[in-house]
Design an enzyme around this catalytic site. Structure first.
Site, PDB file in Angstrom:
ATOM      1  N   ASP A 196       0.813  -1.223   0.000  1.00 30.28           N
ATOM      2  CA  ASP A 196       0.000   0.000   0.000  1.00 30.28           C
ATOM      3  C   ASP A 196       0.842   1.266   0.000  1.00 30.28           C
ATOM      4  O   ASP A 196       0.350   2.329   0.340  1.00 30.28           O
ATOM      5  CB  ASP A 196      -0.960   0.001   1.199  1.00 30.28           C
ATOM      6  CG  ASP A 196      -0.226  -0.076   2.534  1.00 30.28           C
ATOM      7  OD1 ASP A 196       1.010  -0.246   2.532  1.00 30.28           O
ATOM      8  OD2 ASP A 196      -0.892   0.029   3.567  1.00 30.28           O
ATOM      9  N   LYS A 213       4.912   2.618  15.656  1.00 29.00           N
ATOM     10  CA  LYS A 213       3.789   3.459  16.121  1.00 29.00           C
ATOM     11  C   LYS A 213       4.027   4.004  17.530  1.00 29.00           C
ATOM     12  O   LYS A 213       3.299   3.695  18.482  1.00 29.00           O
ATOM     13  CB  LYS A 213       2.479   2.676  16.030  1.00 29.00           C
ATOM     14  CG  LYS A 213       2.269   2.128  14.620  1.00 29.00           C
ATOM     15  CD  LYS A 213       0.873   1.886  14.222  1.00 29.00           C
ATOM     16  CE  LYS A 213       0.729   1.585  12.744  1.00 29.00           C
ATOM     17  NZ  LYS A 213       1.448   0.445  12.186  1.00 29.00           N
TER      18      LYS A 213
HETATM   19  N1  GDD Z   1       0.248 -11.474   4.498  1.00 28.10           N
HETATM   20  C1  GDD Z   1      -0.163 -10.580   5.379  1.00 28.10           C
HETATM   21  N2  GDD Z   1      -0.730 -11.008   6.549  1.00 28.10           N
HETATM   22  N3  GDD Z   1      -0.018  -9.259   5.097  1.00 28.10           N
HETATM   23  C2  GDD Z   1      -0.451  -8.376   6.017  1.00 28.10           C
HETATM   24  C3  GDD Z   1      -1.057  -8.739   7.231  1.00 28.10           C
HETATM   25  C4  GDD Z   1      -1.208 -10.156   7.501  1.00 28.10           C
HETATM   26  O1  GDD Z   1      -1.741 -10.577   8.529  1.00 28.10           O
HETATM   27  N4  GDD Z   1      -1.372  -7.607   7.913  1.00 28.10           N
HETATM   28  C5  GDD Z   1      -0.989  -6.573   7.141  1.00 28.10           C
HETATM   29  N5  GDD Z   1      -0.443  -7.020   5.989  1.00 28.10           N
HETATM   30  C6  GDD Z   1       0.117  -6.229   4.872  1.00 28.10           C
HETATM   31  C7  GDD Z   1      -0.774  -5.075   4.445  1.00 28.10           C
HETATM   32  O2  GDD Z   1      -1.568  -5.453   3.340  1.00 28.10           O
HETATM   33  C8  GDD Z   1       0.245  -4.018   4.047  1.00 28.10           C
HETATM   34  O3  GDD Z   1       0.684  -4.161   2.720  1.00 28.10           O
HETATM   35  C9  GDD Z   1       1.438  -4.314   4.946  1.00 28.10           C
HETATM   36  O4  GDD Z   1       1.299  -5.655   5.393  1.00 28.10           O
HETATM   37  C10 GDD Z   1       1.530  -3.376   6.153  1.00 28.10           C
HETATM   38  O5  GDD Z   1       0.316  -3.442   6.848  1.00 28.10           O
HETATM   39  P1  GDD Z   1      -0.516  -2.132   7.232  1.00 28.10           P
HETATM   40  O6  GDD Z   1      -1.703  -2.577   7.990  1.00 28.10           O
HETATM   41  O7  GDD Z   1      -0.719  -1.276   6.048  1.00 28.10           O
HETATM   42  O8  GDD Z   1       0.501  -1.478   8.268  1.00 28.10           O
HETATM   43  P2  GDD Z   1       0.763   0.050   8.599  1.00 28.10           P
HETATM   44  O9  GDD Z   1       0.592   0.907   7.407  1.00 28.10           O
HETATM   45  O10 GDD Z   1      -0.022   0.394   9.804  1.00 28.10           O
HETATM   46  O11 GDD Z   1       2.334   0.022   9.037  1.00 28.10           O
HETATM   47  C11 GDD Z   1       3.312  -0.558   8.199  1.00 28.10           C
HETATM   48  O12 GDD Z   1       3.589   0.277   7.089  1.00 28.10           O
HETATM   49  C12 GDD Z   1       4.153   1.571   7.423  1.00 28.10           C
HETATM   50  C13 GDD Z   1       4.409   2.313   6.131  1.00 28.10           C
HETATM   51  O13 GDD Z   1       3.237   2.483   5.442  1.00 28.10           O
HETATM   52  C14 GDD Z   1       4.587  -0.812   9.017  1.00 28.10           C
HETATM   53  O14 GDD Z   1       5.473  -1.545   8.199  1.00 28.10           O
HETATM   54  C15 GDD Z   1       5.228   0.515   9.451  1.00 28.10           C
HETATM   55  O15 GDD Z   1       6.487   0.263  10.076  1.00 28.10           O
HETATM   56  C16 GDD Z   1       5.457   1.393   8.223  1.00 28.10           C
HETATM   57  O16 GDD Z   1       5.975   2.678   8.635  1.00 28.10           O
HETATM   58 MG    MG Z   2      -0.199   0.653   5.506  1.00 34.47          MG
END
Ligand code: GDD
Ligand code: MG
Length: 324
Positions: A104, A155
Site C-alpha cells: 500500500d 507506532k
Molecule cells: N500477508 C499478510 N498477513 N499481510 C499483512 C497482514 C497479515 O496478517 N497484515 C498486514 N499485511 C500487509 C498489508 O496489506 C500491508 O501491505 C502491509 O502488510 C503493512 O500493513 P498495514 O496494515 O498497512 O501497516 P501500517 O501501514 O499500519 O504500518 C506498516 O507500514 C508503514 C508504512 O506504510 C509498518 O510496516 C510501518 O512500520 C510502516 O511505517
Molecule cells: Mg499501511
C-alpha cells in the site's frame, strides 16, 4: 533476487469499499494500487511472491488475468499471520537477500540504487526511510552518523519517536531474518523482530521525492495526485464529448458525453457519467453510474454505485452498490 509483497491486510480504513474489493486492487491513477507498487521492482527480479490473506482468491484471480513482467506466485494464509508471519509463510525458497514490500505504499524509489547500497554496507538488512512531519502512525528509526539504524519503534507515543524518519515499507533483508520469526501465530515483524536485528547491522536508504501510505481515503486520493503528477497514470484522458481538464485515467469503455471533469480522476470500466454531472479528485470503480447534474468530489466510489441526479457526493467513501 526475489520479492515478497505483503498483501494480507483487511484495508479497514477503506471500508466499506474493501468489503467488496481488496485494498490492493483499488485503482489509483488508472491502475490497481498493487501494480504501482510492483512497478518499483527491477526488471531482473526472478519471482514475486504475494503473501495473501483477506480476499486471497480475488487477488490470485486478478493477477492471473493481468500478468506483470515477473512470474507471480500467491501464498495464502489461512488466518492472518501479521507482517512477520506472512513473510515467513511466503519465505520458502526465497532468495538471499530478498526485497520486502508493503502493498500500500505509493512512492518514487530507485530499488537498483537500494540494492547497490545494500551490497555495499553488507548488513542483515536495508530499510527505505522517508521523512514525515508526524511519524506516529508508522515505524520510526533512529540513525547514527553512518545511517545505521540504532533504534526502531513501531507506532510510537509522541515522546518516544526517535526521529521523523519512518519505515517506508520497502526493504531488502537477508534470508536469515526469517529464522527468529515464530510460526503458528500472528507476528508483527516491525514490533517483534526488527529491534532484535539491529545489532546485526540494519542500514537506512533515505528516500527523497514522494511517498504515501494509501491506506486511508484522504491518502489514497493524495497518492493518486502524486502518481498522476509523476506521469505514472494509466491511459485515458477526458472521455470523448466531455469537458474539463485531466488528468483522467479510464480503465475501459466509459460514457461521459457532456459531463465535466476536474483534475485527478480514475474511471473504472463501464462507468457512466451523465450530462451536466461533474467529477473531480475521485476514484470511480467499475459499473458505477453518476446521474445527470450530480457532483462527485474528493471521494472513493466502489463498483456498481449509483449517484442520483443532482446529488452532491463530497469527501465520501461509498461501498459496492451503494446509492447516494
Ligand atoms: N500477508 C499478510 N498477513 N499481510 C499483512 C497482514 C497479515 O496478517 N497484515 C498486514 N499485511 C500487509 C498489508 O496489506 C500491508 O501491505 C502491509 O502488510 C503493512 O500493513 P498495514 O496494515 O498497512 O501497516 P501500517 O501501514 O499500519 O504500518 C506498516 O507500514 C508503514 C508504512 O506504510 C509498518 O510496516 C510501518 O512500520 C510502516 O511505517
Ligand atoms: Mg499501511
Amino acid at each position: 533476487m526475489k520479492a515478497i509483497v505483503l498483501v494480507g491486510g483487511f484495508g479497514t480504513r477503506l471500508r466499506p469499499v474493501t468489503y467488496a474489493v481488496p485494498k490492493q486492487l483499488i485503482p489509483v491513477a488508472g491502475r490497481p494500487m498493487l501494480y504501482h507498487v510492483l512497478d518499483l521492482l527491477p526488471d531482473d527480479v526472478e519471482e514475486v511472491v504475494l503473501a495473501t490473506g483477506y480476499k486471497a482468491d480475488v487477488i490470485a484471480a486478478y493477477v492471473r488475468a493481468h500478468p506483470v513482467r515477473w512470474p507471480v506466485r500467491t501464498v495464502p494464509e489461512e488466518q492472518p499471520l501479521g507482517t512477520g508471519g506472512g513473510m515467513k509463510n511466503a519465505g520458502d525458497g526465497v532468495s538471499d537477500p530478498f526485497f520486502l514490500l508493503n502493498s500500500d505504499v505509493l512512492a518514487s524509489a530507485d530499488l537498483h540504487a537500494m540494492r547497490a547500497a545494500h551490497a555495499q554496507h553488507g548488513g542483515v538488512g536495508t530499510m527505505a526511510l522517508f521523512e514525515v512531519e508526524d511519524p506516529r502512525p508508522y515505524g520510526v528509526a533512529a540513525l547514527d552518523a553512518h545511517d545505521r539504524i540504532t533504534a526502531f519503534v513501531e507506532k510510537p507515543e509522541p515522546k518516544d519517536a526517535p526521529s521523523r524518519w519512518i519505515n517506508a515499507g520497502i526493504a531488502i533483508w537477508r534470508r536469515e531474518v526469517l529464522d527468529p520469526i515464530p510460526t503458528g501465530r500472528a507476528v508483527s515483524f516491525e514490533r517483534e523482530v526488527v529491534p532484535g536485528l539491529l545489532p546485526r547491522g540494519v542500514f537506512a536508504f533515505r528516500l527523497s521525492g514522494y511517498w504515501e501510505d494509501a491506506g486511508s481515503p484522504e491518502r489514497i486520493l493524495r497518492a493518486q495526485r502524486l502518481l498522476f503528477d509523476d506521469h505514472r497514470g494509466g491511459p485515458g484522458g477526458v472521455p470523448p464529448g466531455a469537458r474539463g481538464s485531466g488528468p483522467v485515467a479510464t480503465m475501459g469503455e466509459v460514457r461521459a458525453r457532456d459531463a465535466t471533469f476536474g483534475p485527478y480522476v480514475t474511471l473504472g470500466a463501464r462507468v457512466t457519467v451523465a450530462p451536466d454531472a461533474r467529477v473531480e479528485n475521485a476514484i470511480v470503480m467499475d459499473d458505477t453510474v453518476i446521474e445527470r447534474g450530480a457532483d462527485v468530489r474528493d471521494s472513493l466510489l466502489g463498483p456498481r454505485v449509483r449517484v442520483r441526479a443532482g446529488h452532491r457526493v463530497i469527501g465520501q467513501v461509498l461501498g459496492e452498490a451503494a446509492e447516494a
